[in-house]
Scaffold this motif. Sequence first.
Motif, PDB file in Angstrom:
ATOM      1  N   GLU A  28       0.857  -1.181   0.000  1.00  0.00           N
ATOM      2  CA  GLU A  28       0.000   0.000   0.000  1.00  0.00           C
ATOM      3  C   GLU A  28       0.893   1.230   0.000  1.00  0.00           C
ATOM      4  O   GLU A  28       1.719   1.401   0.898  1.00  0.00           O
ATOM      5  CB  GLU A  28      -0.879  -0.011   1.248  1.00  0.00           C
ATOM      6  N   GLN A  29       0.754   2.086  -0.998  1.00  0.00           N
ATOM      7  CA  GLN A  29       1.551   3.313  -1.061  1.00  0.00           C
ATOM      8  C   GLN A  29       1.034   4.334  -0.067  1.00  0.00           C
ATOM      9  O   GLN A  29      -0.163   4.398   0.220  1.00  0.00           O
ATOM     10  CB  GLN A  29       1.492   3.928  -2.458  1.00  0.00           C
ATOM     11  N   GLY A  30       1.963   5.138   0.439  1.00  0.00           N
ATOM     12  CA  GLY A  30       1.577   6.239   1.315  1.00  0.00           C
ATOM     13  C   GLY A  30       0.863   7.328   0.527  1.00  0.00           C
ATOM     14  O   GLY A  30       0.859   7.325  -0.708  1.00  0.00           O
ATOM     15  N   ALA A  31       0.257   8.265   1.214  1.00  0.00           N
ATOM     16  CA  ALA A  31      -0.496   9.338   0.574  1.00  0.00           C
ATOM     17  C   ALA A  31       0.371  10.149  -0.385  1.00  0.00           C
ATOM     18  O   ALA A  31      -0.114  10.670  -1.382  1.00  0.00           O
ATOM     19  CB  ALA A  31      -1.111  10.252   1.629  1.00  0.00           C
ATOM     20  N   GLY A  32       1.662  10.225  -0.116  1.00  0.00           N
ATOM     21  CA  GLY A  32       2.574  10.987  -0.961  1.00  0.00           C
ATOM     22  C   GLY A  32       3.179  10.175  -2.094  1.00  0.00           C
ATOM     23  O   GLY A  32       4.043  10.653  -2.814  1.00  0.00           O
ATOM     24  N   GLY A  34       5.014   6.455  -3.720  1.00  0.00           N
ATOM     25  CA  GLY A  34       6.026   5.468  -3.360  1.00  0.00           C
ATOM     26  C   GLY A  34       7.314   6.125  -2.892  1.00  0.00           C
ATOM     27  O   GLY A  34       7.397   7.347  -2.733  1.00  0.00           O
ATOM     28  N   LEU A  35       8.320   5.308  -2.683  1.00  0.00           N
ATOM     29  CA  LEU A  35       9.628   5.793  -2.249  1.00  0.00           C
ATOM     30  C   LEU A  35      10.526   6.049  -3.456  1.00  0.00           C
ATOM     31  O   LEU A  35      10.315   5.483  -4.528  1.00  0.00           O
ATOM     32  CB  LEU A  35      10.292   4.756  -1.338  1.00  0.00           C
ATOM     33  N   ALA A  36      11.556   6.850  -3.263  1.00  0.00           N
ATOM     34  CA  ALA A  36      12.541   7.080  -4.324  1.00  0.00           C
ATOM     35  C   ALA A  36      13.159   5.732  -4.705  1.00  0.00           C
ATOM     36  O   ALA A  36      13.579   4.972  -3.846  1.00  0.00           O
ATOM     37  CB  ALA A  36      13.612   8.048  -3.845  1.00  0.00           C
ATOM     38  N   GLY A  37      13.168   5.428  -5.975  1.00  0.00           N
ATOM     39  CA  GLY A  37      13.702   4.160  -6.461  1.00  0.00           C
ATOM     40  C   GLY A  37      12.694   3.027  -6.440  1.00  0.00           C
ATOM     41  O   GLY A  37      12.922   1.984  -7.034  1.00  0.00           O
ATOM     42  N   LEU A  38      11.586   3.204  -5.725  1.00  0.00           N
ATOM     43  CA  LEU A  38      10.525   2.190  -5.665  1.00  0.00           C
ATOM     44  C   LEU A  38       9.168   2.879  -5.811  1.00  0.00           C
ATOM     45  O   LEU A  38       8.338   2.875  -4.908  1.00  0.00           O
ATOM     46  CB  LEU A  38      10.573   1.433  -4.331  1.00  0.00           C
ATOM     47  N   PRO A  39       8.905   3.480  -6.980  1.00  0.00           N
ATOM     48  CA  PRO A  39       7.681   4.268  -7.130  1.00  0.00           C
ATOM     49  C   PRO A  39       6.399   3.459  -7.346  1.00  0.00           C
ATOM     50  O   PRO A  39       5.313   4.006  -7.227  1.00  0.00           O
ATOM     51  CB  PRO A  39       7.975   5.134  -8.356  1.00  0.00           C
ATOM     52  N   SER A  40       6.499   2.158  -7.618  1.00  0.00           N
ATOM     53  CA  SER A  40       5.296   1.385  -7.916  1.00  0.00           C
ATOM     54  C   SER A  40       5.337   0.020  -7.228  1.00  0.00           C
ATOM     55  O   SER A  40       6.378  -0.426  -6.753  1.00  0.00           O
ATOM     56  CB  SER A  40       5.157   1.176  -9.426  1.00  0.00           C
ATOM     57  N   GLU A  41       4.179  -0.655  -7.211  1.00  0.00           N
ATOM     58  CA  GLU A  41       4.099  -2.009  -6.662  1.00  0.00           C
ATOM     59  C   GLU A  41       5.046  -2.947  -7.394  1.00  0.00           C
ATOM     60  O   GLU A  41       5.703  -3.781  -6.770  1.00  0.00           O
ATOM     61  CB  GLU A  41       2.676  -2.557  -6.792  1.00  0.00           C
ATOM     62  N   ALA A  42       5.111  -2.821  -8.711  1.00  0.00           N
ATOM     63  CA  ALA A  42       5.975  -3.689  -9.509  1.00  0.00           C
ATOM     64  C   ALA A  42       7.442  -3.525  -9.110  1.00  0.00           C
ATOM     65  O   ALA A  42       8.195  -4.505  -9.071  1.00  0.00           O
ATOM     66  CB  ALA A  42       5.793  -3.393 -10.993  1.00  0.00           C
ATOM     67  N   ASP A  43       7.859  -2.301  -8.791  1.00  0.00           N
ATOM     68  CA  ASP A  43       9.238  -2.059  -8.360  1.00  0.00           C
ATOM     69  C   ASP A  43       9.524  -2.717  -7.013  1.00  0.00           C
ATOM     70  O   ASP A  43      10.605  -3.264  -6.798  1.00  0.00           O
ATOM     71  CB  ASP A  43       9.522  -0.555  -8.277  1.00  0.00           C
ATOM     72  N   VAL A  44       8.569  -2.654  -6.095  1.00  0.00           N
ATOM     73  CA  VAL A  44       8.732  -3.278  -4.776  1.00  0.00           C
ATOM     74  C   VAL A  44       8.852  -4.792  -4.929  1.00  0.00           C
ATOM     75  O   VAL A  44       9.733  -5.428  -4.352  1.00  0.00           O
ATOM     76  CB  VAL A  44       7.557  -2.908  -3.840  1.00  0.00           C
ATOM     77  N   ILE A  45       7.975  -5.381  -5.740  1.00  0.00           N
ATOM     78  CA  ILE A  45       8.011  -6.824  -5.967  1.00  0.00           C
ATOM     79  C   ILE A  45       9.329  -7.239  -6.605  1.00  0.00           C
ATOM     80  O   ILE A  45       9.944  -8.230  -6.206  1.00  0.00           O
ATOM     81  CB  ILE A  45       6.805  -7.268  -6.820  1.00  0.00           C
ATOM     82  N   ALA A  46       9.801  -6.482  -7.595  1.00  0.00           N
ATOM     83  CA  ALA A  46      11.074  -6.795  -8.249  1.00  0.00           C
ATOM     84  C   ALA A  46      12.234  -6.733  -7.254  1.00  0.00           C
ATOM     85  O   ALA A  46      13.135  -7.570  -7.285  1.00  0.00           O
ATOM     86  CB  ALA A  46      11.317  -5.835  -9.409  1.00  0.00           C
ATOM     87  N   ALA A  47      12.218  -5.758  -6.342  1.00  0.00           N
ATOM     88  CA  ALA A  47      13.281  -5.633  -5.342  1.00  0.00           C
ATOM     89  C   ALA A  47      13.275  -6.830  -4.391  1.00  0.00           C
ATOM     90  O   ALA A  47      14.335  -7.352  -4.033  1.00  0.00           O
ATOM     91  CB  ALA A  47      13.124  -4.328  -4.568  1.00  0.00           C
ATOM     92  N   ILE A  48      12.092  -7.286  -3.994  1.00  0.00           N
ATOM     93  CA  ILE A  48      12.002  -8.448  -3.105  1.00  0.00           C
ATOM     94  C   ILE A  48      12.471  -9.698  -3.839  1.00  0.00           C
ATOM     95  O   ILE A  48      13.218 -10.508  -3.287  1.00  0.00           O
ATOM     96  CB  ILE A  48      10.573  -8.612  -2.554  1.00  0.00           C
TER      97      ILE A  48
END
Length: 71
Positions: A28-32, A34-48
């Motif tokens: 779940e993204q924060g109101a502001g 995603g994070l720098a370098g991880l702007p989307s769900e797909a980026d988070v999944i790829a990092a994991i």
Amino acid sequence: MAETPYPYYRMQASGPDESGYSLLLQIEQGAGGGLAGLPSEADVIAAIRQIFDGDGVSTTLTRCAVESTPL
């Protein structure tokens, strides 16, 4: 009741000799945003997934969304 706004993910990382991990994720993204370098769900999944990269390791990902049905 509306659909659940955030899907759940199940990731399985399997290695040799029945080794591995099973993860249950809710992203779940924060109101502001995603994070720098991880702007989307797909980026988070790829990092994991990258954490588990290695010889003889395979990962599978299942996305599950929950919907309510009026009775």
